[in-house]
Each structure stands twice: as C-alpha cells, then as structure tokens.
Design a protein around this motif. Structure first.
Motif, PDB file in Angstrom:
ATOM      1  N   THR A  61      -5.547   3.343 -10.698  1.00 56.96           N
ATOM      2  CA  THR A  61      -6.538   2.735 -11.571  1.00 56.96           C
ATOM      3  C   THR A  61      -7.800   2.391 -10.792  1.00 56.96           C
ATOM      4  OG1 THR A  61      -5.883   0.440 -11.216  1.00 56.96           O
ATOM      5  CG2 THR A  61      -4.643   1.701 -12.866  1.00 56.96           C
ATOM      6  N   THR A  62      -8.870   2.168 -11.524  1.00 56.40           N
ATOM      7  CA  THR A  62     -10.135   1.748 -10.910  1.00 56.40           C
ATOM      8  C   THR A  62     -10.330   0.244 -10.987  1.00 56.40           C
ATOM      9  OG1 THR A  62     -11.301   2.117 -13.005  1.00 56.40           O
ATOM     10  CG2 THR A  62     -11.230   3.955 -11.431  1.00 56.40           C
ATOM     11  N   GLN A  63      -9.377  -0.464 -11.572  1.00 58.97           N
ATOM     12  CA  GLN A  63      -9.481  -1.908 -11.675  1.00 58.97           C
ATOM     13  C   GLN A  63      -9.273  -2.554 -10.303  1.00 58.97           C
ATOM     14  OE1 GLN A  63      -6.510  -2.984 -14.538  1.00 58.97           O
ATOM     15  NE2 GLN A  63      -7.560  -2.001 -16.250  1.00 58.97           N
ATOM     16  N   PRO A  64      -9.937  -3.673 -10.047  1.00 60.34           N
ATOM     17  CA  PRO A  64      -9.759  -4.355  -8.761  1.00 60.34           C
ATOM     18  C   PRO A  64      -8.305  -4.766  -8.553  1.00 60.34           C
ATOM     19  CG  PRO A  64     -11.650  -5.243  -9.954  1.00 60.34           C
ATOM     20  CD  PRO A  64     -10.916  -4.361 -10.909  1.00 60.34           C
ATOM     21  N   ARG A  65      -7.832  -4.626  -7.337  1.00 62.72           N
ATOM     22  CA  ARG A  65      -6.474  -5.021  -6.990  1.00 62.72           C
ATOM     23  C   ARG A  65      -6.492  -5.881  -5.740  1.00 62.72           C
ATOM     24  NH1 ARG A  65      -4.479  -4.154 -11.740  1.00 62.72           N
ATOM     25  NH2 ARG A  65      -4.112  -1.976 -12.316  1.00 62.72           N
ATOM     26  N   ARG A  66      -5.592  -6.828  -5.702  1.00 65.28           N
ATOM     27  CA  ARG A  66      -5.309  -7.586  -4.486  1.00 65.28           C
ATOM     28  C   ARG A  66      -3.852  -7.312  -4.160  1.00 65.28           C
ATOM     29  NH1 ARG A  66      -9.563 -11.212  -3.447  1.00 65.28           N
ATOM     30  NH2 ARG A  66     -11.039 -11.219  -5.194  1.00 65.28           N
ATOM     31  N   ARG A  67      -3.639  -6.648  -3.036  1.00 68.67           N
ATOM     32  CA  ARG A  67      -2.326  -6.132  -2.699  1.00 68.67           C
ATOM     33  C   ARG A  67      -1.775  -6.807  -1.452  1.00 68.67           C
ATOM     34  NH1 ARG A  67      -5.494  -1.359  -3.707  1.00 68.67           N
ATOM     35  NH2 ARG A  67      -4.995  -0.448  -5.742  1.00 68.67           N
ATOM     36  N   LEU A  68      -0.500  -7.145  -1.528  1.00 71.61           N
ATOM     37  CA  LEU A  68       0.210  -7.713  -0.383  1.00 71.61           C
ATOM     38  C   LEU A  68       1.396  -6.812  -0.075  1.00 71.61           C
ATOM     39  CD1 LEU A  68       0.941  -9.912   1.691  1.00 71.61           C
ATOM     40  CD2 LEU A  68       2.125 -11.127  -0.165  1.00 71.61           C
ATOM     41  N   PHE A  69       1.407  -6.227   1.116  1.00 67.51           N
ATOM     42  CA  PHE A  69       2.527  -5.398   1.539  1.00 67.51           C
ATOM     43  C   PHE A  69       3.344  -6.165   2.563  1.00 67.51           C
ATOM     44  CE2 PHE A  69       4.528  -2.374   4.438  1.00 67.51           C
ATOM     45  CZ  PHE A  69       5.267  -1.625   3.534  1.00 67.51           C
ATOM     46  N   VAL A  70       4.647  -6.261   2.318  1.00 67.73           N
ATOM     47  CA  VAL A  70       5.556  -6.969   3.212  1.00 67.73           C
ATOM     48  C   VAL A  70       6.471  -5.950   3.879  1.00 67.73           C
ATOM     49  CG1 VAL A  70       7.361  -8.714   3.406  1.00 67.73           C
ATOM     50  CG2 VAL A  70       5.496  -9.031   1.761  1.00 67.73           C
ATOM     51  N   SER A  71       6.298  -5.785   5.184  1.00 66.08           N
ATOM     52  CA  SER A  71       7.184  -4.906   5.937  1.00 66.08           C
ATOM     53  C   SER A  71       8.383  -5.706   6.418  1.00 66.08           C
ATOM     54  CB  SER A  71       6.453  -4.303   7.133  1.00 66.08           C
ATOM     55  OG  SER A  71       7.362  -3.640   7.985  1.00 66.08           O
ATOM     56  N   THR A  72       9.583  -5.218   6.117  1.00 67.37           N
ATOM     57  CA  THR A  72      10.801  -5.873   6.612  1.00 67.37           C
ATOM     58  C   THR A  72      11.386  -5.108   7.786  1.00 67.37           C
ATOM     59  OG1 THR A  72      12.065  -4.684   4.916  1.00 67.37           O
ATOM     60  CG2 THR A  72      11.385  -6.950   4.420  1.00 67.37           C
TER      61      THR A  72
END
Length: 263
Positions: free
Chosen positions: A53-64
């Motif tokens: 999508t072109t909508q703004p995103r705030r992404r958090l990736f958690v590596s385990t």
C-alpha cells in the motif's frame, strides 16, 4: 473457495473480505504457522507489514534470532512517510520440549522449513545480506529476556504514538520473527501471557501484529496459543506450490488454500 456458516446475504468472498477489513480497522493479531521456504514466508510477512500500500506505515520488526541484519527485503519499498524500528532478542534456549504447565512445547520444525544456507531455521530474512549496506539497522534495541522484550515493544509503540500524534487504524504493523525460540526458553505458559499482553497493547491503538511459528496447526502448543489470535494463516508446500489458508474467528471463516503468490 471461501466457506462460512450462517453468513446471511452476500457472497462468501465478499463477507470474508469484509471481515478482514473490519479486523484491520479495529486491530488484529495474526499467527502464521506451517512450513515453506524463507522466500514465501517473507512474502507473507511483507503483506502483513503493509508493503503493498501507499498509506503511511510505522513498522516494528522483532528478531528472536538475535540478528536484524537480514531484514532489508521486508522494507525495500519504504517511503518517506514510513518509520521503522527494530528489536533484537538474543535467545537463551533450554531443551526442546520443555514447557511450563501441562503443555509440552515441541519445537520440531515442519519438513522443508529448514533453509540450507541460513544457519538459523527460525529466520525469515534474506539468505545473504553481506552485500547490502542498508540491511543492518543501526537503531536496533537489544534485549535478553522475555520481560525486557515486552517492555521494549511497549516502548516502541509509545514512541510511535508520540511521534505521530495519534496512530491511524492499521498504521502500526508489528512482526515477530518466530515464537519458537521464546517457547524453547520460557515455555508455553509464559509465552501465552506475553502474547496476550502484547496483543492487547497492539489492539489498544488499532494496530496489527503477526507472529511466525513454523509448526503444524494441529500441534499441542499451536492449539494452546490459537485462541489468542483473530486470524491464523497456515502455510504449506503442496504439489511443488507454496500455499496459504487464512482462518478467521475460530475457523468459522476460511479462505481455502490459495497460492502464496496471490497475496
């Protein structure tokens, strides 16, 4: 292709799409189970992170797996309005099969899920990030315990809220690389509580969170964790084709098996 009991008027596909849209508006938690090659798991992860999508995103990736360096392929379509944060958890595993309570945590991976070139079978990152200077996030928060991980996720959400002056529905996307290392280290009971609290914090701001667990849908630990989720996505390799099946609301709504490429 789609099935649901007592839907009322309208096609099954329309109702399925409508239910997905409702969950997106109010926030949703998603469990991804089963085994396919990493490239297909990345495709699912990219979709759940809202890459299309072109909508703004705030992404958090958690590596385990303690390594965020292989995540560049998840976010290579980021725009100036997107914001990313990374948390790296270094697992302290105990013997596989040990778990709290009466549920054994069998973390045996499904056949075909162990990559040949990646030393960590839980990773969803690219096979080799050594030639990509953008693949090593400089702002990764490092944690070493489940309690620290929960606090770090909550702090990241709070930071996103403050920076955005209020998050739009589904603007926040969180992805947990794999629950398997957490289950190995802490057992099903503590991980259940962790997921319950984390899902609640994410729903509070209408966000979407997904977790990967490369185990079969009918294993004991998946059955224990499933009630915590709005959506369960099953992955499999069938006739040399990677497939996905989305199930909503305890199995009352299902997409049927579809090629992952259609996501």
């Amino acid at each position: 292709m789609f099935s649901r009991k007592d839907w009322g008027d309208g096609s099954d596909e329309e109702r399925f799409s409508g239910e997905l849209a409702r969950l997106k508006r109010q926030g949703a938690s998603i469990l991804v189970v089963g085994a396919v090659q990493r490239a297909h798991r990345r495709a699912i992860c990219r979709r759940l992170f809202g890459q299309a999508t072109t909508q703004p995103r705030r992404r958090l990736f958690v590596s385990t797996t303690g390594d965020c360096r292989r995540t560049s392929t998840l976010f290579d379509e980021a725009t100036a309005s997107d914001h990313h944060a990374f948390i790296s958890y270094e697992a302290h595993s105990r013997s596989a099969g040990a778990a709290a309570g009466n549920v054994e945590t069998d973390v045996e991976l499904d056949a075909g899920s162990k990559p040949e070139s990646n030393p960590n079978p839980y990773s969803i990152g690219a096979d080799d990030s050594s030639t990509d200077p953008q693949s090593d996030p400089l702002s990764a928060t490092e944690v070493t315990s489940l309690a620290e991980l929960g606090i770090a996720i909550s702090n990241a959400i709070e930071t996103f809220e403050t920076e955005s002056n209020g998050l739009a529905p589904a603007e926040l996307r969180i992805g947990i690389e794999s629950l398997a290392p957490l289950l190995e280290a802490y057992g099903a009971e503590r991980v259940f509580k962790f997921v319950h609290l984390t899902n609640g914090r994410t729903r509070d701001i209408d966000g979407m969170i997904h977790y990967h667990l490369p185990m079969k849908r009918d294993t004991d630990v998946v059955s224990v964790l499933t009630p915590l989720f709005d959506i369960v996505i099953e992955l499999r390799e069938h006739n040399d084709t990677a497939q996905q099946r989305w199930t909503i609301n305890d199995g009352t709504c299902s997409s049927g098996w579809l090629p992952i490429e259609q996501s």
